[in-house]
Enzyme design. Structure first.
Site, PDB file in Angstrom:
ATOM      1  CG  PHE A 147     -11.418 -32.685 -37.495  1.00  9.45           C
ATOM      2  CD1 PHE A 147     -11.910 -33.730 -38.262  1.00  9.45           C
ATOM      3  CD2 PHE A 147     -10.840 -31.609 -38.162  1.00  9.45           C
ATOM      4  CE1 PHE A 147     -11.819 -33.720 -39.644  1.00  9.45           C
ATOM      5  CE2 PHE A 147     -10.742 -31.586 -39.543  1.00  9.45           C
ATOM      6  CZ  PHE A 147     -11.236 -32.656 -40.293  1.00  9.45           C
ATOM      7  CG  PHE A 162      -3.707 -31.676 -53.399  1.00  3.98           C
ATOM      8  CD1 PHE A 162      -4.552 -32.521 -52.678  1.00  3.98           C
ATOM      9  CD2 PHE A 162      -3.593 -31.907 -54.770  1.00  3.98           C
ATOM     10  CE1 PHE A 162      -5.254 -33.555 -53.296  1.00  3.98           C
ATOM     11  CE2 PHE A 162      -4.294 -32.934 -55.392  1.00  3.98           C
ATOM     12  CZ  PHE A 162      -5.119 -33.760 -54.649  1.00  3.98           C
ATOM     13  CB  THR A 166     -14.850 -27.412 -44.561  1.00  3.69           C
ATOM     14  OG1 THR A 166     -15.247 -28.640 -45.167  1.00  3.69           O
ATOM     15  CG2 THR A 166     -15.769 -27.098 -43.386  1.00  3.69           C
ATOM     16  CD1 TRP A 170     -17.460 -30.418 -41.250  1.00  5.40           C
ATOM     17  CD2 TRP A 170     -18.205 -30.751 -39.167  1.00  5.40           C
ATOM     18  NE1 TRP A 170     -18.162 -31.602 -41.246  1.00  5.40           N
ATOM     19  CE2 TRP A 170     -18.626 -31.833 -39.974  1.00  5.40           C
ATOM     20  CE3 TRP A 170     -18.558 -30.755 -37.821  1.00  5.40           C
ATOM     21  CZ2 TRP A 170     -19.366 -32.904 -39.476  1.00  5.40           C
ATOM     22  CZ3 TRP A 170     -19.310 -31.820 -37.315  1.00  5.40           C
ATOM     23  CH2 TRP A 170     -19.710 -32.867 -38.138  1.00  5.40           C
ATOM     24  CB  ALA A 179      -3.416 -28.838 -56.906  1.00  6.28           C
ATOM     25  CE  LYS A 189     -18.571 -40.578 -46.449  1.00  5.73           C
ATOM     26  NZ  LYS A 189     -19.755 -40.293 -47.231  1.00  5.73           N
ATOM     27  CE  LYS A 212      -6.614 -27.135 -49.976  1.00 16.01           C
ATOM     28  NZ  LYS A 212      -7.594 -27.351 -51.076  1.00 16.01           N
ATOM     29  NE  ARG A 256      -9.666 -27.033 -56.789  1.00 16.01           N
ATOM     30  CZ  ARG A 256      -8.926 -28.076 -56.446  1.00 16.01           C
ATOM     31  NH1 ARG A 256      -8.210 -28.716 -57.347  1.00 16.01           N
ATOM     32  NH2 ARG A 256      -8.887 -28.494 -55.188  1.00 16.01           N
TER      33      ARG A 256
END
Length: 560
Positions: free
Chosen positions: A385, A305, A77, A413, A277, A109, A75, A98
């Site tokens: 992805f 989230f 990204t 990405w 959140a 990670k 999100k 944030r």
């Protein structure tokens, strides 16, 4: 799409950053309106808002997502990539994010600074100590705890019941051993023994207050309202009663200033505040979002989230506190996560599985319905992805079009802003249509119980809400104290629409159980705790910290 896969930190360390002075010139800031924190970070003065108060607000784009899974959604990204893409199509855009917490950074990670070629930099600084805001919040919170216990030790003029102290201590780290502790042992000189505990700093009410305050004066007023304990007669004791709000505000006078950094493509980014959140309201600061909307024609911001948590809280809590008028919502979905919601384990996600994808679409469907209930235009962003197949992408695209849902592929990405141009154009189209009718999910003057039921039924899809005897007693007490007209902040697992993290997809015929409520009067909301949401997380079996190091030049290794 590039097949050479570099780590996020390798990409970030190779970036050519614009000196912070050049970035402030681009934003037309005067020398006295910013303060450098090194070569590539700055604190911005709150006086900028006064200078720009008559300038029209830029368009606010909220980025949210489906329920997260261990497969990752990206999100942040997409937020960064969309901001870069908007600038590439000629729109003056600023990003508002944030600050990452050290707890998750050292634990599981995955940072909060984007990824690949859609990151904010300097990435090492942002994911570690940054400009010290979270440390300042930790210090202010614990200073209050120390003043509270000192008051009890020095005679307890306020008649605080030590069994009813509700102000814990905090630490910006995942440390389960500190969830429940005993303090004050060792005799009369060491204080009054009592049960206590630690939360993670991002769960502190002071973090929420910093993120919802309009200015320094508002910050002090909100801090004064914090409830820290109760008397034996259950009368609330506040920071104002302890006369501590001045000292706390002093400790936060720099932390309240938003932080200016940049993306890999030199798009300005304001990063400020970091409440989770699942246990708090999950949005960056009101000050950063509003300042971004003054400095840019568009602001892209995100909420933590899925839309059931961060977006609901942004739209029901943050917009009220900050008088923010959102224009469009981007809902991030990934093929991988949808397949997990369709029942496929993480180890099998690289294999094409159109049927599992179709089975998981119900989760996306519910989040789209939620945003529609808020009356806001929306676009689904397919965050691509490497292992996504054309058949899977086409299946998702066709399904969205059949449902009348705007959808675009986001390849940000791998390709940065260039990979998000189509998404950016679609978002602008939706804004320019002006087809919005924003309204909140509940009337803030409804009863506490009615507001909780509204969110549970309309946003989560629950058939109803069960309240524990303790929760019912607290609702009665809170309304008697005059707190009944505050918004609701429901603490719930992020992994499911229900309060059971194992129920993926779109569960039906379930009940939400509210076990306890907590007053966050300074922040301006009531927290309703459901399920087993921990306000102090623990580390996993193999923390990400085990792979982190630093080379002999001081550069981070293994940080994402």
């Amino acid at each position: 799409m590039s097949q050479q896969v570099k780590s996020d930190i390798e990409i970030a360390q190779a970036a050519e950053m614009m000196p912070i002075k050049e970035l402030t010139k681009r934003l037309q800031l005067s020398e006295d309106e910013w303060e450098p924190y090194g070569h590539y970070k700055a604190k911005l003065s709150l006086s900028i808002m006064d200078r720009l108060q008559d300038k029209p607000n830029g368009k606010v784009i909220l980025v949210t997502a489906i329920n997260p899974t261990p497969a990752g959604e990206g999100k942040s990204t997409v937020t960064v990539g969309l901001g870069q893409a908007l600038n590439k199509i000629g729109k003056n855009t600023i990003i508002a994010l944030r600050e990452p917490s050290l707890g998750p950074t050292m634990g599981i990670k995955g940072g909060a600074a984007g990824g690949g070629y859609s990151q904010v930099v300097p990435m090492e600084d942002i994911n570690l100590h940054f400009t010290g805001d979270i440390h300042a919040i930790t210090t202010a919170h614990n200073a209050l705890a120390a003043m509270l216990d000192n008051h009890i030790h020095r005679g307890n003029e306020l008649n605080i019941d030590v069994r009813r102290v509700v102000w814990k201590r905090v630490l910006d780290m995942n440390d389960r051993a500190l969830r429940n502790v005993i303090i004050g042992l060792g005799g009369p000189l060491q204080g009054v023994p009592r049960e206590d505990g630690f939360d993670i700093t991002v769960a502190s009410e002071i973090m929420a207050i910093l993120c919802l305050s309009k200015d320094l004066e508002d910050l002090k007023k909100r801090l004064a309202k914090i409830v820290v304990a109760y008397t034996p007669e259950e009368k609330p004791v506040t920071v104002s009663d302890l006369k501590a709000e001045g000292a706390l505000t002093l400790l936060l006078k720099d932390a309240i200033k938003p932080n200016l950094v940049q993306t890999l493509e030199n798009t300005p980014a304001l990063i400020h505040g970091g409440p989770f959140a699942n246990i708090a309201h999950g949005c960056n600061s009101v000050i950063a979002t509003k300042l971004a909307s003054k400095l840019g024609d568009y602001v892209v911001t995100e909420a933590g989230f899925g839309a059931d948590l961060g977006a609901e809280k942004f739209l029901d809590i943050k917009t009220r506190a900050g008088e923010i008028d959102p224009d469009v919502v981007v809902i991030v979905a990934t093929i991988r996560a949808l397949k997990m919601h369709g029942g496929i384990p993480k180890d099998n996600l690289k294999e094409e599985n159109v049927e599992a994808l179709k089975a998981g679409l119900s989760n996306l469907e519910k989040h789209v319905e939620t945003i529609r209930q808020f009356g806001l235009p929306h676009v689904v962003a397919i965050n691509r992805f490497i292992h996504d197949t054309e058949a899977e992408i086409e299946t998702l695209r066709v399904w969205c079009e059949e449902q009348g849902i705007n959808v675009e592929l986001a390849d940000v990405w791998a390709n940065g802003g260039n990979g998000g141009k189509q998404l950016a154009s679609r978002v602008v189209q939706e804004i320019e249509k002006g087809d919005k009718n924003f309204s909140h999910m509940y009337d803030v003057n409804a009863s506490i119980r009615e507001k909780i039921e509204a969110v549970a039924q309309k946003v989560y899809g629950a058939k109803g809400v069960e309240f524990s005897p303790q929760a019912l007693k607290q609702i009665e007490s809170f309304e008697k104290n005059g707190w009944g007209n505050l918004p609701i902040c429901i603490a719930k697992t992020q992994y499911s629409l229900s309060d059971d993290p194992k129920k993926l997809g779109r569960p039906t015929d379930f009940t939400i159980t509210v076990r306890e409520l907590k007053p966050s009067i300074g922040a301006g909301f009531i927290v309703a705790l459901t399920g087993n949401v921990m306000t102090m997380p623990g580390l996993p079996k193999e923390p990400a910290a085990l792979k982190m190091d630093v080379d002999n030049k001081g550069r981070a290794i293994g940080l994402f």
